[in-house]
Write an enzyme that holds these catalytic residues in place. Structure first.
Site, PDB file in Angstrom:
ATOM      1  CB  SER A  45      -0.942   0.021   1.204  1.00 49.67           C
ATOM      2  OG  SER A  45      -1.910  -0.990   1.055  1.00 49.67           O
ATOM      3  N   GLY A 238      -4.486  -1.966  -0.745  1.00 47.09           N
ATOM      4  CA  GLY A 238      -3.649  -1.650  -1.894  1.00 47.09           C
ATOM      5  C   GLY A 238      -3.392  -0.167  -1.995  1.00 47.09           C
ATOM      6  N   GLY A 240      -2.753   3.663  -4.087  1.00 54.27           N
ATOM      7  CA  GLY A 240      -3.356   4.461  -5.153  1.00 54.27           C
ATOM      8  C   GLY A 240      -4.731   5.014  -4.862  1.00 54.27           C
ATOM      9  CB  CYS A 265      -7.063  -1.077   3.615  1.00 50.37           C
ATOM     10  SG  CYS A 265      -6.244   0.523   3.689  1.00 50.37           S
ATOM     11  CG  LEU A 266      -8.001  -0.499  -2.738  1.00 51.36           C
ATOM     12  CD1 LEU A 266      -8.239   0.973  -3.040  1.00 51.36           C
ATOM     13  CD2 LEU A 266      -6.910  -1.055  -3.665  1.00 51.36           C
ATOM     14  CD  GLN A 269     -10.140   3.651   0.339  1.00 52.21           C
ATOM     15  OE1 GLN A 269      -9.413   3.288  -0.587  1.00 52.21           O
ATOM     16  NE2 GLN A 269      -9.702   4.452   1.303  1.00 52.21           N
ATOM     17  CG  ASN A 307      -0.859   2.518   4.697  1.00 51.71           C
ATOM     18  OD1 ASN A 307      -0.829   3.682   4.285  1.00 51.71           O
ATOM     19  ND2 ASN A 307      -0.272   1.526   4.054  1.00 51.71           N
ATOM     20  N   GLY A 309      -4.954   6.957   2.492  1.00 49.72           N
ATOM     21  CA  GLY A 309      -4.932   8.372   2.114  1.00 49.72           C
ATOM     22  C   GLY A 309      -6.265   8.853   1.579  1.00 49.72           C
ATOM     23  CG  HIS A 349      -4.227  -2.344   7.785  1.00 51.30           C
ATOM     24  ND1 HIS A 349      -4.123  -2.959   6.554  1.00 51.30           N
ATOM     25  CD2 HIS A 349      -4.230  -1.017   7.538  1.00 51.30           C
ATOM     26  CE1 HIS A 349      -4.049  -2.036   5.604  1.00 51.30           C
ATOM     27  NE2 HIS A 349      -4.105  -0.841   6.174  1.00 51.30           N
ATOM     28  CD  GLU A 351      -3.669  -6.292   7.485  1.00 52.94           C
ATOM     29  OE1 GLU A 351      -4.862  -6.271   7.830  1.00 52.94           O
ATOM     30  OE2 GLU A 351      -3.163  -5.431   6.755  1.00 52.94           O
TER      31      GLU A 351
END
Lengths: 372, 588
Positions: A45, A238, A240, A265-266, A269, A307, A309, A349, A351
């Site tokens: 990521s 991931g 981007g 996470c990603l 989204q 983590n 953005g 996360h 994990e």
């Protein structure tokens, strides 16, 4: 050797070279975790980013053989205040500097990372570059002429090239290759994982719970992922801008209703986007091991490893998808849960690696949604 | 849950006299708690036998009773003031012991006083060795092999186990009074006898002594909603065997990988949850330097000396938040008093290194035994903050006001090599100077490690400081020459633009090496960054301290000030809490 870190707004920091000499470029972000630099360096990521650690003493416990979250170093550059020359820990095999040199990562040390963090907090994350052989002006010119973060499909860069299988009960993928593999067990569940930049510990966590995990490239089709009739689908984290991953959102949309789904996470989204929401960029993101998240159902608060953005717009979710977790610091969406279907996702996360393992229970929760 | 409206009047027990093993930290905690309670509109009744404290100032509490801290007087105050609640977890062991006695005597029940915060059963479970070990076994948390002894004749099984060395810890005492390490049967008998005599419950625990293991502490908080967080972890410079109060301590831990850090954090949170503590708690653990093995050593179910340190080290007010939790508030309902933007429900992120250094009274008690072990001898401590371990360590030494300003101490310099090794092997108040002297004499890190088991990371830092000291001494004449030739001259030689200066520097370096002059300037910068005092550098150069200081300032080598903000600059904070460092940006 001297090194310079310059930001796109013209600010620059002088320091000394860390790791390989040369040039690097990426989005400059900061992480407030006090431990876990090896995991951070190898977390996909962070592709396309140069990570500054706010904790000033880095590399104290060296680099070991077990704490890799992917095969390669994923960060573009690494920014620290001080790097330990001689590490001390029973698992340490190499110094941070030696490791970065070996992997060709251009970093910088001796930087006032607190000043850098304060500047990113106020002005927001920005593009930057590190160099050991350019003038300040040349670095700034290079930043100007380079592509912006978000304009590149980073998931395509970090995803697995070919589909592979991680057996149940295996801690490391290399364990599965060697002859004596007493830990390998008969799988209880089979999971299809869509890899947009997965961390090993997600697969390890599932494997530990008796799952055989088949890891698919991010451009795999729903048909490919469902072909072996898996028990559930995992959407990985991931790098981007999620808005550029419309092809993955399409895949996710087709998987909805077919199998239980968990997103991380990603993955959170992507699921949100598949349910009508969209994402926006956070000023300086959430990166660290101390972010408080509230479970809206139970009222309980968890300290999480984060983590990201980007964040989901909570107001446009539809078709039964709801916000289930929010961040206590800024109120942003930290997780979704479907009202009827066995679908949920979290922005942080479970994990860990690095960070607190308070949220590891999500993997069990996922397993519980799978057909017996 | 919002604050409990039934809590209107609260009695707070202070910590009593300042004694060895219990210093002014509980006054700090008590004062913070009184303020926090009054903020919630609570009528605060304070009882403390020590009038020389901040908490007994008339504006701290609504009513202040300066009375002996015993059941008789406490009962009289309760009878007169009729509080709804009693807050006892902020006055150290004294407060906790008195609350226990009040409960056992039925006084709390008689006057319908609720013990706020951590329940008494939890306190007992944490403090009674046997109950605690039973709980740890249930949780699957490892504890070292041990034997509870209430009579001298009970020690045979420990002797028969043939595990040496063993450590003796008396129950219910302050600062480990009466404990010690036994290498053989004779010592075990002696220490046990002494410990039994000093224990309030006539009980000691004999336990495997984890020689060379790392000692790590976690300061954790929990509220009634079962939300539990870590405020801070700390690592002892001295391995197991030296009382935490006598140890040099750093925060956060320095030599633990994330896996180790999280493993011990998870264990600490599991324990605070199982005990049902509401407020702050301190968990001490021993971690193997060779594996993931660890043992839970001790839990303090209250605000402790370590929590005072953790509060100051992180900016997170443990006593204040504990008091708020005692009124029924949850962590996510209490504002972070430092940022005023975030809540108390988070884990502080440090972007600096904290060093605590003990202050021993051996300058006052000249004939006392200066070796240190499990019975605390320090009468105070200092804490220093900086961006590196070295500079925080050097600041801490100077803050002790023991007439030592750096890495040398006259008495250790006079030791023979053999005596020096002994001074490293057996912990004592001058051990760090014995170590620096050993490095000065050419001893290797591995040799010092084999004698002390102090982690190589710390030893490497001290060795690095000694190395810089040598370079400073070698270049002392260059520094003194700069001063003799006059400040004006120096300033003229250095381009005002630092960048140009660095360029000339590099150009010269490539041609014929650094000039002595520039090397000296670079050395001064490095020396200040790792915390050498002006006084020390001036000594090496053989010039007066003030002259050197003027030179340093004229070179633009001046400290900057950074904020302790609990969040590593992630959020804006408004707090007047700063530390100095030689870094680039000044926030003051």
């Amino acid at each position: 050797m001297k090194a310079i870190l310059a930001l796109e707004d013209g600010t620059y920091f002088e320091g000394e070279s860390l790791g390989a000499p040369g040039r690097s470029y990426g989005e400059v972000v900061f992480n407030t975790g006090m431990t876990g630099y090896q995991e951070i360096l190898t977390d996909p990521s962070y592709a396309g980013q140069m990570v500054a650690l706010t904790y000033p003493l880095i590399g104290n416990y060296g680099i070991n053989l077990d704490d890799f979250e992917s095969r390669r170093v994923q960060v573009e550059g690494f920014i620290v205040r001080e790097a330990a020359d001689i590490p001390s820990n029973w698992r340490s095999k190499q110094s941070l500097d030696g490791f970065l040199k070996e992997r060709g990562i251009v970093g910088i040390k001796g930087v006032d990372t607190r000043a850098l963090t304060r500047s990113l907090r106020v002005r927001g994350v920005m593009m930057g570059a590190i160099s050991t052989d350019e003038s300040k002006e040349d670095i700034l010119l290079r930043i100007k002429n380079s592509p912006k973060y978000g304009s590149v499909d980073l998931s395509k860069q970090v995803t697995t090239e070919a589909t592979y299988c991680w057996p149940a009960g295996v801690e490391s993928i290399s364990d599965a290759d060697i002859d004596n593999k007493p830990s390998e067990v008969e799988p209880k569940y089979r999971i299809s994982l869509l890899d947009c930049g997965v961390k090993y510990n997600i697969i390890r966590s599932l494997s530990r719970l008796g799952c055989e995990v088949t890891v698919f490239p991010c451009d795999a089709t729903p048909k490919e992922m469902l072909k072996e009739n898996p028990d559930g689908i995992m959407l990985s984290p991931g790098p981007g801008d999620p808005a550029s991953l419309t092809y993955v959102v399409d895949t996710v949309r087709e998987l909805i209703g077919r199998k239980p789904i968990m997103g991380v996470c990603l993955g959170n989204q992507l699921l949100g986007c598949a349910f009508g929401s969209s994402t926006f960029k956070l000023k300086f993101g959430h990166r660290g091991s101390n972010h408080p998240v509230k479970d809206l159902r139970s009222g309980k608060v968890y300290i999480t490893s984060q983590n990201h953005g980007y964040s989901l717009d909570p107001d446009t979710l539809k078709d039964g998808m709801e916000v289930a977790y929010t961040n206590l610091n800024d109120g942003t969406v930290e997780g979704l849960r479907h009202r009827e279907l066995p679908i949920f996702s979290i922005q942080y996360h479970p994990e860990a690696s690095p960070g607190p393992s308070d949220s590891a229970y999500f993997f069990k929760e996922f397993i519980n949604t799978l057909p017996k | 849950m919002p604050r409990d409206p039934n809590i209107k009047r609260v009695m707070v027990i202070g910590s009593g006299p300042i004694i060895i093993g219990q210093a002014a930290e509980f006054d700090y905690a008590g004062a913070q708690a009184c303020r926090a309670l009054r903020e919630e509109g609570v009528y605060v009744i304070l009882i403390n036998s020590n009038p020389a404290t901040i908490m007994t100032d008339t504006e701290m509490a609504d009513r202040v009773y300066i009375e002996p801290l015993n059941v008789e007087f406490a009962e009289r105050v309760i009878a007169k003031e009729r509080p709804d609640g009693l807050l006892a977890t902020l006055g150290g062991q004294t407060g906790l012991n008195l609350a226990t006695l009040l409960a056992e005597a039925g006084i709390l029940e008689k006057y319908n006083v609720r013990l706020l915060g951590t329940p008494l059963a939890s306190i007992r479970q944490a403090e009674d060795r046997e109950e605690f070990r039973t709980l740890m076994r249930e949780l699957g948390e490892p504890v070292p092999e041990s034997w509870i002894v209430t009579d001298e004749s009970d020690i045979q099984p420990a002797i028969d186990s043939n595990i040496w060395p063993l450590i003796v810890r008396p129950a219910y005492t302050l600062g480990g009074t009466g404990g010690g390490i036994a290498l053989n049967e004779k010592q075990l008998r002696e220490i046990t006898k002494r410990g039994l005599a000093l224990s309030m419950r006539h009980q000691v625990m004999i336990e495997r002594y984890l020689m060379g293991w790392k000692e790590v502490e976690y300061e954790v908080m929990r509220d009634a909603n079962d939300t539990a967080i870590t405020v801070c972890n700390m690592e002892n410079f001295d391995p197991m065997g030296v009382h935490t109060g006598d140890s040099i301590v750093v925060a956060p831990s320095q030599t633990l990988s994330d896996k180790e850090y999280q493993m011990l954090r998870t264990a600490s949170l599991k324990i605070i949850r199982a005990l049902g503590i509401e407020g702050g708690c301190n968990v001490q653990l021993a971690l193997s330097p060779f594996s993931f093995d660890y043992y839970v050593i001790e839990v303090n179910p209250r605000v402790s000396r370590s929590s005072a340190l953790a509060s100051k080290a992180t900016g997170y007010p443990i006593a204040r938040v504990s008091a708020k939790i005692a009124t029924g508030l949850h962590l996510d309902e209490i504002e972070n008093a430092v940022t005023k933007k975030t809540l108390s429900c988070f884990e502080p992120a440090l972007d600096y290194c904290v060093v605590k250094f003990p202050r021993w009274p051996f300058d006052k008690f000249r004939s006392a035994d200066r070796t240190i072990s499990t019975q605390m001898k320090a009468t105070g401590e200092v804490m220093a903050i900086d961006r590196s371990f070295e500079s925080a360590f050097m600041k801490a030494i100077r803050s002790c006001e023991i007439g030592i300003y750096g890495l040398s101490n006259k008495s250790t310099q006079q030791l023979s090599d053999i005596q020096l090794e002994e001074a490293i092997r057996v912990p004592n108040d001058e051990r760090v100077w014995a170590i620096t002297e050993a490095f000065r004499r050419g001893m290797m890190i591995e040799e010092v490690y084999a004698l002390s088991y102090i982690d190589r990371w710390f030893l490497r830092k001290l060795q690095g400081l000694v190395g810089l000291e040598t370079r400073l001494k070698l270049n002392g004449t260059a520094i003194s020459r700069m001063i003799e030739s006059g400040d004006q001259h120096i300033i003229l030689e250095i381009p005002s633009n630092r960048e140009d200066f660095e360029k000339t520097d590099n150009a010269e370096k490539s041609q014929n090496g650094l000039s002595q002059h520039h090397l000296a300037i670079r050395l001064i910068r490095e020396a200040k960054r790792v915390g050498f005092a002006d006084r020390t550098v001036a000594e090496f150069a053989g010039v007066p301290e003030m002259k050197f200081r003027t030179l340093r300032k004229s070179l633009g080598i001046v400290p900057t000030y950074k904020m302790v903000d609990t969040c590593a600059a992630e959020f804006e904070a408004a707090t007047p809490y700063f530390y100095s460092c030689y870094d680039s940006e000044n926030e003051f």
